[in-house]
Design an enzyme around this catalytic site. Structure first.
Site, PDB file in Angstrom:
ATOM      1  CG  ASP A 197      31.558  43.489  37.525  1.00  0.00           C
ATOM      2  OD1 ASP A 197      31.439  43.408  36.029  1.00  0.00           O
ATOM      3  OD2 ASP A 197      32.148  44.121  37.904  1.00  0.00           O
ATOM      4  CG  ASP A 244      29.164  38.440  42.901  1.00  0.00           C
ATOM      5  OD1 ASP A 244      30.278  38.201  42.796  1.00  0.00           O
ATOM      6  OD2 ASP A 244      28.901  39.876  42.491  1.00  0.00           O
ATOM      7  CG  ASP A 278      27.482  43.577  41.898  1.00  0.00           C
ATOM      8  OD1 ASP A 278      27.981  44.969  41.721  1.00  0.00           O
ATOM      9  OD2 ASP A 278      28.064  42.816  41.997  1.00  0.00           O
TER      10      ASP A 278
END
Length: 503
Positions: free
Chosen positions: A51, A339, A49
């Site tokens: 961010d 996250d 990912d």
């Protein structure tokens, strides 16, 4: 067998084994922790990912999101100007909390769907435990069907929303501040409408949809992006050892390009075999409707049919089923880092058998707390006291009852002290008083590995095998050192029954 409270107390002072000096210092925030056995030698493909995975952000970003969303509440939704007096509180909320939409309560829930006493907030003030029990019909339990589930899809809408990503921290804080304003000023309001006005579909959502966050970060990369040089080092190392890399992110290409150029250099795309932006996760992983589209060098959409995913190209949207068909990347040879436990990791692990790794920046602060002598002392004493109370409860003499009540009070004080070492309002994101949190249980379920940041990979050889430690089940606990003072004994009642049977 210990027969009196006095003997119990003597036993406590003689037999309690504190954690060996320096043991807690062995904890390191640069460690990768394993929930499942993973052999990196078997991993050929690394996915990411963007961010809070490739790019970690400073706390200044949360403040900007909060302030801008607060402004939207006042300017666009005509909320009272007085809300402007509520500045962002950096350490108020924590990831993984639940919010009762109808009651306007922010709370911490354990893995068994029970509210942790002392962690329910209405606005910025705690709600007494007695009132919480009254509000929930005499129990701390929150039924599963009221929860938001993985993606918030509950018939009629969820009654309780879980906040699972780091971007949700300013949202929780703004909800608490807005609730507090109306309560403090004795203004009648509807908590459900307040939630909708603040949430990702409105004020907080406008910050993202209108591109404010992207604009702030791109204008001051040094201020908002942390540890970019470590991301650069990780990518270089993986590629130098022949690993294939891919990126799947919900962020737009212009934003990712600016950030990756800042961290890695203008040729950052050379590291990745596939780059997918605006993927619309979690739907990317669950739907098979949206086709891939290619972006040209200017970021404009091309409309030709995608027959293959080529290195050096940028793709938009798409879905995992086409991704698997076009790449052939399947199973445990793929390790994906993200996250968000639900949007990034859950489906990949449960449906597709990929290896998953959760990025949990909070680990850095949590391990610092666990390494302190105060935490070690509190935890050891708490464990010992719990074991002694377990034994003493069978004694009915007045002296024992009095000691039991004193220990009970001391145990509650220790719990509060231990919680406050992490966060005065909600404690650790991983534990309630004695159980894992709802967040912690999902972390164990949906991630093979978890770590503070991608840079933790730099501490391990790429043929390293991560072995999860065998932690005790409750029936195995007496075999472990921390249970030396809590072993099972015969109770007076059992002895009486045995004595009667011998007659």
């Amino acid at each position: 067998r210990l027969k009196t409270a006095v003997e119990m107390t003597s036993f406590l002072s003689a037999e309690v084994h504190v954690i060996p000096p320096g043991a807690c210092n062995l904890l390191n925030s640069s460690t990768i922790y394993a929930n499942n056995e993973v052999n990196l030698a078997e991993v050929d493909i690394y996915g990411f990912d963007y961010d809070y995975t490739l790019a970690l952000y400073s706390n200044a970003l949360n403040t900007m999101i909060y302030n801008t969303a607060r402004g939207f509440l006042i300017e666009h939704f005509k909320y009272p100007e007085g809300i402007c007096k509520y500045d962002y509180i950096p350490n108020f909320a924590a990831r993984g909390l639940h919010y009762d939409i109808q009651k306007g309560l922010l709370m911490k829930i354990d893995a068994f769907h029970y509210i942790q006493p002392g962690t329910v907030y209405r606005g910025l003030n705690p709600v007494p435990d007695e009132e919480v029990l009254q509000l929930y019909g005499g129990t701390y339990h929150v039924p599963l069907q009221q929860d938001s589930g993985f993606y918030g899809k509950v018939k009629g809408g969820p009654k309780v929303k879980q906040f699972m990503d780091i971007f949700s921290i300013p949202e929780m804080t703004l909800l608490a501040a807005a609730n507090d304003f109306f309560i403090t000023n004795d203004i009648e309001y509807d908590p459900v409408h307040l939630f909708k006005d603040v949430s990702v579909s409105e004020a907080i959502g406008m910050v993202h949809l209108k591109g404010y966050m992207y604009k702030w970060v791109m204008e001051d990369l040094d201020k908002f992006i942390l540890r970019g040089e470590e991301t650069d080092a990780v990518l270089h190392r993986l590629v130098s050892q022949g690993k294939k890399l891919f990126l799947i992110t919900n962020s737009p290409f212009s934003f990712v390009d600016k950030g990756m150029t800042h961290m890695v250099g203008k040729n950052w795309r050379d590291f990745f075999d596939v780059v997918i932006v605006q993927a619309d996760k979690p739907h990317f992983f669950t739907d098979c409707i949206k086709p891939f589209r290619r972006l040209d060098g200017n970021g404009d959409l091309r409309w030709e049919r995608i027959q293959s995913l080529e290195k050096g190209q940028i793709y938009k949207q798409g879905n995992l089923f086409d991704f698997l068909r076009l790449t052939g990347w399947r199973g445990s040879k793929v390790l994906y880092f993200g996250d968000h436990l639900y949007s990034d990791l859950a489906d990949l692990m449960l449906r597709h058998g990929w290896r998953t790794a959760a990025i949990v920046p909070e680990l850095e602060q949590e391990t610092k707390v666990v390494c302190t002598d105060r935490y070690a002392l509190n935890l050891t004493w708490l464990q010992a006291l719990t074991g002694l109370m377990e034994r003493l409860q069978t004694h009915r003499d007045p002296e024992s009852k009095q000691v039991f009540q004193e220990w009970q009070s001391e145990r509650e004080e220790l719990r509060v002290m231990t919680k406050n070492l992490f966060n005065p309002q909600f404690g650790s994101i991983f534990r309630t008083c004695h159980n894992p949190t709802y967040f912690s249980r999902r972390l164990c379920r949906f991630s093979d590995l978890y770590m503070t940041s991608l840079s933790c990979l730099l501490n391990y050889d790429l043929s390293y095998t991560f072995y999860p430690r065998r932690t005790p089940l409750q029936h195995e606990a007496p075999l472990w050192m921390d249970q030396l003072c809590t072993g099972c004994m015969k109770t007076p009642y059992l002895e009486e029954i045995q004595a009667e049977s011998d007659i």
